[in-house]
Scaffold this motif. Sequence first.
Motif, PDB file in Angstrom:
ATOM      1  N   VAL A   1       0.850  -1.182   0.000  1.00 13.47           N
ATOM      2  CA  VAL A   1       0.000   0.000   0.000  1.00 13.47           C
ATOM      3  C   VAL A   1       0.892   1.241   0.000  1.00 13.47           C
ATOM      4  CG1 VAL A   1      -1.785   1.244   1.269  1.00 13.47           C
ATOM      5  CG2 VAL A   1      -1.779  -1.248   1.261  1.00 13.47           C
ATOM      6  N   ASP A   2       0.634   2.173  -0.935  1.00 11.79           N
ATOM      7  CA  ASP A   2       1.386   3.424  -0.976  1.00 11.79           C
ATOM      8  C   ASP A   2       0.985   4.302   0.199  1.00 11.79           C
ATOM      9  OD1 ASP A   2       2.635   2.679  -3.294  1.00 11.79           O
ATOM     10  OD2 ASP A   2       1.339   3.836  -4.611  1.00 11.79           O
ATOM     11  N   LEU A   3       1.967   4.766   0.963  1.00 13.04           N
ATOM     12  CA  LEU A   3       1.717   5.639   2.103  1.00 13.04           C
ATOM     13  C   LEU A   3       2.377   6.984   1.868  1.00 13.04           C
ATOM     14  CD1 LEU A   3       2.439   3.141   5.029  1.00 13.04           C
ATOM     15  CD2 LEU A   3       0.251   3.645   3.941  1.00 13.04           C
ATOM     16  N   LYS A   4       1.687   8.051   2.266  1.00 11.49           N
ATOM     17  CA  LYS A   4       2.217   9.407   2.115  1.00 11.49           C
ATOM     18  C   LYS A   4       2.116  10.145   3.437  1.00 11.49           C
ATOM     19  CE  LYS A   4       1.016   9.450  -2.647  1.00 11.49           C
ATOM     20  NZ  LYS A   4       1.118  10.102  -3.824  1.00 11.49           N
ATOM     21  N   VAL A   5       2.864  11.231   3.564  1.00 16.55           N
ATOM     22  CA  VAL A   5       2.817  12.072   4.753  1.00 16.55           C
ATOM     23  C   VAL A   5       1.690  13.085   4.565  1.00 16.55           C
ATOM     24  CG1 VAL A   5       4.066  13.790   6.117  1.00 16.55           C
ATOM     25  CG2 VAL A   5       5.260  11.773   5.259  1.00 16.55           C
ATOM     26  N   ASP A   6       0.835  13.200   5.581  1.00 15.26           N
ATOM     27  CA  ASP A   6      -0.249  14.177   5.563  1.00 15.26           C
ATOM     28  C   ASP A   6       0.355  15.561   5.736  1.00 15.26           C
ATOM     29  OD1 ASP A   6      -2.255  15.950   7.159  1.00 15.26           O
ATOM     30  OD2 ASP A   6      -3.503  14.377   6.236  1.00 15.26           O
ATOM     31  N   ALA A   7       0.110  16.458   4.773  1.00 16.85           N
ATOM     32  CA  ALA A   7       0.713  17.789   4.812  1.00 16.85           C
ATOM     33  C   ALA A   7       0.240  18.594   6.019  1.00 16.85           C
ATOM     34  CB  ALA A   7       0.392  18.538   3.525  1.00 16.85           C
ATOM     35  N   ALA A   8      -0.998  18.417   6.429  1.00 15.77           N
ATOM     36  CA  ALA A   8      -1.547  19.195   7.544  1.00 15.77           C
ATOM     37  C   ALA A   8      -0.970  18.761   8.893  1.00 15.77           C
ATOM     38  CB  ALA A   8      -3.071  19.077   7.565  1.00 15.77           C
TER      39      ALA A   8
ATOM     40  N   GLU B   1       2.067  13.648   9.755  1.00 17.91           N
ATOM     41  CA  GLU B   1       2.122  12.236  10.141  1.00 17.91           C
ATOM     42  C   GLU B   1       2.076  11.336   8.916  1.00 17.91           C
ATOM     43  OE1 GLU B   1      -1.104  11.569  12.826  1.00 17.91           O
ATOM     44  OE2 GLU B   1      -0.205  12.763  14.411  1.00 17.91           O
ATOM     45  N   LEU B   2       2.784  10.218   9.009  1.00 15.77           N
ATOM     46  CA  LEU B   2       2.763   9.233   7.945  1.00 15.77           C
ATOM     47  C   LEU B   2       1.438   8.487   7.988  1.00 15.77           C
ATOM     48  CD1 LEU B   2       4.295   7.755   5.659  1.00 15.77           C
ATOM     49  CD2 LEU B   2       5.165   6.197   7.403  1.00 15.77           C
ATOM     50  N   GLY B   3       0.798   8.333   6.848  1.00 12.94           N
ATOM     51  CA  GLY B   3      -0.456   7.610   6.776  1.00 12.94           C
ATOM     52  C   GLY B   3      -0.265   6.137   7.074  1.00 12.94           C
TER      53      GLY B   3
ATOM     54  N   TRP C   1       4.192   1.128   2.309  1.00 11.85           N
ATOM     55  CA  TRP C   1       5.506   1.604   1.887  1.00 11.85           C
ATOM     56  C   TRP C   1       5.428   3.115   1.710  1.00 11.85           C
ATOM     57  CZ3 TRP C   1      10.030  -0.919   1.446  1.00 11.85           C
ATOM     58  CH2 TRP C   1      11.078  -0.235   0.860  1.00 11.85           C
ATOM     59  N   TRP C   2       6.309   3.843   2.381  1.00  9.22           N
ATOM     60  CA  TRP C   2       6.347   5.302   2.273  1.00  9.22           C
ATOM     61  C   TRP C   2       6.892   5.664   0.892  1.00  9.22           C
ATOM     62  CZ3 TRP C   2      10.596   8.816   4.527  1.00  9.22           C
ATOM     63  CH2 TRP C   2      10.277  10.160   4.329  1.00  9.22           C
ATOM     64  N   THR C   3       6.043   6.239   0.058  1.00  5.74           N
ATOM     65  CA  THR C   3       6.393   6.493  -1.341  1.00  5.74           C
ATOM     66  C   THR C   3       7.487   7.552  -1.499  1.00  5.74           C
ATOM     67  OG1 THR C   3       4.587   8.103  -1.520  1.00  5.74           O
ATOM     68  CG2 THR C   3       4.129   5.834  -2.192  1.00  5.74           C
ATOM     69  N   GLU C   4       7.690   8.390  -0.504  1.00  4.17           N
ATOM     70  CA  GLU C   4       8.720   9.435  -0.590  1.00  4.17           C
ATOM     71  C   GLU C   4      10.055   8.976  -0.003  1.00  4.17           C
ATOM     72  OE1 GLU C   4       8.062  12.472  -2.095  1.00  4.17           O
ATOM     73  OE2 GLU C   4       6.129  11.556  -2.559  1.00  4.17           O
ATOM     74  N   GLY C   5      10.103   7.764   0.512  1.00  2.00           N
ATOM     75  CA  GLY C   5      11.316   7.266   1.162  1.00  2.00           C
ATOM     76  C   GLY C   5      12.265   6.603   0.183  1.00  2.00           C
ATOM     77  N   VAL C   6      13.226   5.905   0.724  1.00  4.03           N
ATOM     78  CA  VAL C   6      14.230   5.181  -0.067  1.00  4.03           C
ATOM     79  C   VAL C   6      13.527   4.066  -0.846  1.00  4.03           C
ATOM     80  CG1 VAL C   6      16.306   3.788   0.090  1.00  4.03           C
ATOM     81  CG2 VAL C   6      15.975   5.703   1.648  1.00  4.03           C
ATOM     82  N   THR C   7      13.948   3.866  -2.070  1.00  6.10           N
ATOM     83  CA  THR C   7      13.325   2.806  -2.876  1.00  6.10           C
ATOM     84  C   THR C   7      13.955   1.465  -2.585  1.00  6.10           C
ATOM     85  OG1 THR C   7      14.818   3.175  -4.736  1.00  6.10           O
ATOM     86  CG2 THR C   7      12.790   4.445  -4.729  1.00  6.10           C
TER      87      THR C   7
END
Length: 113
Positions: A80-87, A90-92, A105-111
């Motif tokens: 599941v793609d996870l992103k950080v909530d801008a507001a 926190e990581l989803g 998996w944090w999509t903005e992190g290391v691949t």
Amino acid sequence: MTRTLAPARRVLAVTVLAATVTGTLAACGSGSGPELPPDPKVGSTAAPAADTGGRAPALPRSRPTGMKIDAAGVDAKKMVDLKVDAASGELGVPNADTDANSPGWWTEGVTPG
């Protein structure tokens, strides 16, 4: 006479208790417990990098395709793609109703790789 026996009984009781605790601790550390599983074997299916003068070329970002942990009985075919909530910053987390059994998996992190 009973006054001299009371301290002797206390000493005997403390000695017996100390011997019991020492024997129990020794038995716990004797290796007679359950066997631990062997260390997992880690391998790679990646092809070796081409010779670029000692420096590997940069790879494009990749996405995980699954996660397998034999010792834990995990064999997830979906990430599941996870992103950080801008507001909140926190990581989803995976949706509890639809993706409770899928790792994120944090999509903005290391691949992976």
